[in-house]
Design a protein around this motif. Structure first.
Motif, PDB file in Angstrom:
ATOM      1  N   VAL A 168       0.838  -1.209   0.000  1.00 11.77           N
ATOM      2  CA  VAL A 168       0.000   0.000   0.000  1.00 11.77           C
ATOM      3  C   VAL A 168       0.872   1.258   0.000  1.00 11.77           C
ATOM      4  O   VAL A 168       0.689   2.139  -0.851  1.00 11.77           O
ATOM      5  CB  VAL A 168      -1.013  -0.020   1.168  1.00 11.77           C
ATOM      6  CG1 VAL A 168      -1.623   1.352   1.392  1.00 11.77           C
ATOM      7  CG2 VAL A 168      -2.104  -1.048   0.883  1.00 11.77           C
TER       8      VAL A 168
ATOM      9  N   LEU B  27       1.043   3.934  -3.142  1.00  9.88           N
ATOM     10  CA  LEU B  27       0.640   5.339  -2.946  1.00  9.88           C
ATOM     11  C   LEU B  27       1.803   6.295  -3.197  1.00  9.88           C
ATOM     12  O   LEU B  27       1.610   7.393  -3.727  1.00  9.88           O
ATOM     13  CB  LEU B  27       0.070   5.546  -1.532  1.00  9.88           C
ATOM     14  CG  LEU B  27      -1.318   4.936  -1.295  1.00  9.88           C
ATOM     15  CD1 LEU B  27      -1.761   5.182   0.143  1.00  9.88           C
ATOM     16  CD2 LEU B  27      -2.369   5.490  -2.266  1.00  9.88           C
TER      17      LEU B  27
ATOM     18  N   SER C 121      -5.263   4.850   4.695  1.00 14.18           N
ATOM     19  CA  SER C 121      -5.461   5.215   3.285  1.00 14.18           C
ATOM     20  C   SER C 121      -6.915   5.583   3.019  1.00 14.18           C
ATOM     21  O   SER C 121      -7.206   6.500   2.251  1.00 14.18           O
ATOM     22  CB  SER C 121      -5.056   4.057   2.364  1.00 14.18           C
ATOM     23  OG  SER C 121      -3.744   3.684   2.620  1.00 14.18           O
TER      24      SER C 121
ATOM     25  N   ALA D 124      -5.141  10.932   8.214  1.00 15.47           N
ATOM     26  CA  ALA D 124      -4.546   9.592   8.283  1.00 15.47           C
ATOM     27  C   ALA D 124      -3.714   9.435   9.560  1.00 15.47           C
ATOM     28  O   ALA D 124      -3.768   8.399  10.233  1.00 15.47           O
ATOM     29  CB  ALA D 124      -3.677   9.352   7.046  1.00 15.47           C
TER      30      ALA D 124
END
Ligand code: FES
Length: 576
Positions: free
Chosen positions: A128, A132, A210, A263
């Motif tokens: 992830v 990103l 996320s 986040a």
């Protein structure tokens, strides 16, 4: 006339004649069996992160089929393409060593190919953040989805979860509390389905962060990997990607300072993995934002841990899903969030939240008035042992060790640790402080999850369950204990950790956020004058390893390569 910057016309191979480039491209893509009509549609690239070595991504082929269906239903043309994939247990020397390589792969492939929007399929810990980071740098419209968490297993009437219980059972085996047969039996039950670790490890933490950052469809983080709902989420993600391509909603419009702060807030409130602070720093760094660790610590002091999940609590991700997933957490955190942050839905975080259902009854997410832990899960430490910071997951530590002074027992490297930690002759007591050097970004290299230094066997067999442990390494998000991590600068570049010797006194004071080596400055200066950097071997001077060793930054810069992160233009969290 067709838009010269869209679909097959996008990012043409350089032959010096664009019309010829397009002619050639169409000739070759037609060999895949596409019609002219199909090739006029917006193209949605889908990262294929499947690998026979990556059990956390076992369902990726099925998810890709569903994403493709969604793209087709919305009028786009789906095209999958491979990227590097990383599984924690199949990445030598560490998955962190390879995260930046995967990020570079994702970035360059998104940029190289005629993609109007990308569906990023992540899951296992490093995938992830890598996707990103790559998407942030490529800045082509992108939407993330994850493979989703595993369901739990059972052993002797007790629930088992990877990998908190991997460590717990291994510690019991080391302490001779269980035998070979039982540890082998447990080994077959710890990862009972496809999907990612189902505790609040790095994969779960990064999925929730996320989603909070707006890069995923609402509700997408917590859906278990094997549910039909996960497949429907994939279809919806594919459909949304087509709209993103038309709206040209690029990652820089979503991953704003406000979104990254949301986040960080969620990271604290879920008692999330310490790895996530490194990854969020790296993602933010790609957009020119630096994480101010002291401001993050202050954010932690006003953000309680609300989520009752292993390793700090008792539940698993399937229970968080039943409890409403991230939305239930966001509802509790609402006054602390930037509700106006834009998300991949095209709406704000707050607007998305208004459309979610409130669960009837749940005991996984606590109200802010009755938290699991009164402060955020992660505290930032400073002191002469960590001038650029260190962290401790205080929510997963032993309270009485949070203020502790002890004698250092030093291991010079991972090899030294492996050779001596279980030696009957090791001079160590329960109130000593175990110190591991040369396990940072450059030291190991790749900053392995070695910060969870095992309790020396002779102490484990006497029933010692926790000790203060300090290193420049990382720790799995599934682990627990009074463990100081990410000491920066690391020992391999001459940080003060390099100067610690067995017998020194070290003081840890988490309430005061201090980490001090109780050795006077003159003695430290003498030691520094005699310190020598670890020698580089022949293998350190070629290929990716050379690139890594030459350019990787310290933990407080997200361990990204210096040439991949632009200059910091803003420090966050802050006032903006
Ligand atoms: Fe992949 Fe834990 S090993 S998420």
């Amino acid at each position: 006339m067709a838009d010269p910057k869209r679909g097959m016309r996008r990012n043409l191979t350089a032959y010096g004649d664009e019309e010829f480039s397009l002619f050639l491209r169409r000739a070759f893509i037609k060999a895949m069996g596409y019609t002219d009509e199909a090739l006029e549609r917006p193209i949605v690239g889908i990262t294929n992160t499947f690998s026979g070595f990556n059990a956390c991504h076992r369902t990726v082929p099925e998810l890709i089929e569903a994403v493709k269906r969604g793209v087709m239903l919305a009028g786009g043309l789906p095209v999958e393409f491979p990227t590097i994939t990383l599984h924690e247990s199949f990445a030598y020397p560490t998955s962190m060593y390879l995260r930046n390589l995967m990020a570079m792969d994702a970035e360059e492939m998104i940029r190289a190919q005629p993609i109007d929007a990308t569906v990023l399929i992540g899951g296992c810990d490093k995938t992830v953040p890598a996707l990103l980071m790559g998407a942030a740098s490529a800045n082509v419209p992108a939407i993330l989805m994850v493979t989703g968490p595993m369901l739990t297993g059972h052993h002797k009437g007790e629930r088992l979860g990877a990998c908190t219980d991997c460590r717990r059972y291994w510690a019991r085996y080391r302490a001779a509390e269980i035998d070979d047969d039982e540890i082998n039996d447990v080994n077959s039950k710890l990862a009972p389905t496809a999907g990612t670790c189902m505790v609040m490890g790095t994969a779960s933490t990064m999925a929730l962060c996320s989603e909070a950052m707006g890069m995923m469809l609402p509700g997408g983080a917590a859906i278990p990997a094997v549910l039909a709902e996960r497949v429907r989420n994939a279809e919806a993600t594919g459909a949304r990607a087509v709209t993103l391509s038309k709206e040209r909603l690029t990652p820089d419009r979503i991953m704003t300072p406000e979104a990254i702060e949301n986040a960080l807030r969620v990271l604290l409130a879920v008692g999330g993995s310490t790895n996530a602070i490194v990854h969020l720093t790296a993602i933010a760094g790609r957009l020119g934002f630096g994480i101010d660790l002291d401001a993050f610590d202050r954010m932690g002091q006003e953000t309680p841990v609300l989520v009752d999940l292993k390793p700090t609590g008792q539940h698993y991700m399937e229970h968080l899903y039943e409890a409403g997933g991230l939305a239930t957490i966001l509802r509790e955190l609402k006054p602390l969030l930037h509700g106006q942050a834009l998300t991949v839905t095209g709406r704000t975080l707050e607007e998305n939240l208004e459309e979610t259902r409130v669960p009837d009854k749940q005991d996984v997410v606590r109200p802010r008035s009755d938290p699991i832990f009164r402060e955020g899960g992660i505290a930032v430490l400073r002191g002469n042992l960590a001038p650029d910071g260190a962290i401790i997951k205080q929510a997963a530590a032993t309270e009485k060790l949070m203020t502790h002074t002890g004698r250092a027992v030093v291991f010079e490297s991972l090899e030294d640790l492996a050779n001596r930690v279980d030696d009957e002759g090791l001079d160590v007591e329960a109130d000593d402080v175990l110190v591991l050097k040369n396990a940072g970004p450059k030291g190991a290299p790749g900053m392995p999850e070695a910060g969870y230094i095992p309790i020396p066997r002779k102490l484990a067999q006497r029933g010692v369950k926790d000790m203060v442990r300090i290193s420049d390494a990382r720790m799995s998000g599934t682990a627990f204990g009074s463990i100081v991590l990410h000491v920066a600068p690391e020992s391999a570049v001459g940080g003060p950790l390099a100067l610690v010797r067995t017998g020194d006194r070290i003081r840890l004071d988490v309430p005061q956020r201090r980490l001090e080596l109780l050795v006077d400055d003159a003695e430290l200066a003498t030691r520094r004058a005699h310190w020598q950097a670890p020698k580089r071997g022949a293998e350190d001077d070629r290929g990716y390893r050379k690139l890594f060793l030459d350019t990787v930054q310290q933990a407080d810069r997200g361990c990204d390569f210096d040439f991949l992160a632009p200059k910091v233009t803003m420090r966050i969290p802050g006032t903006h």
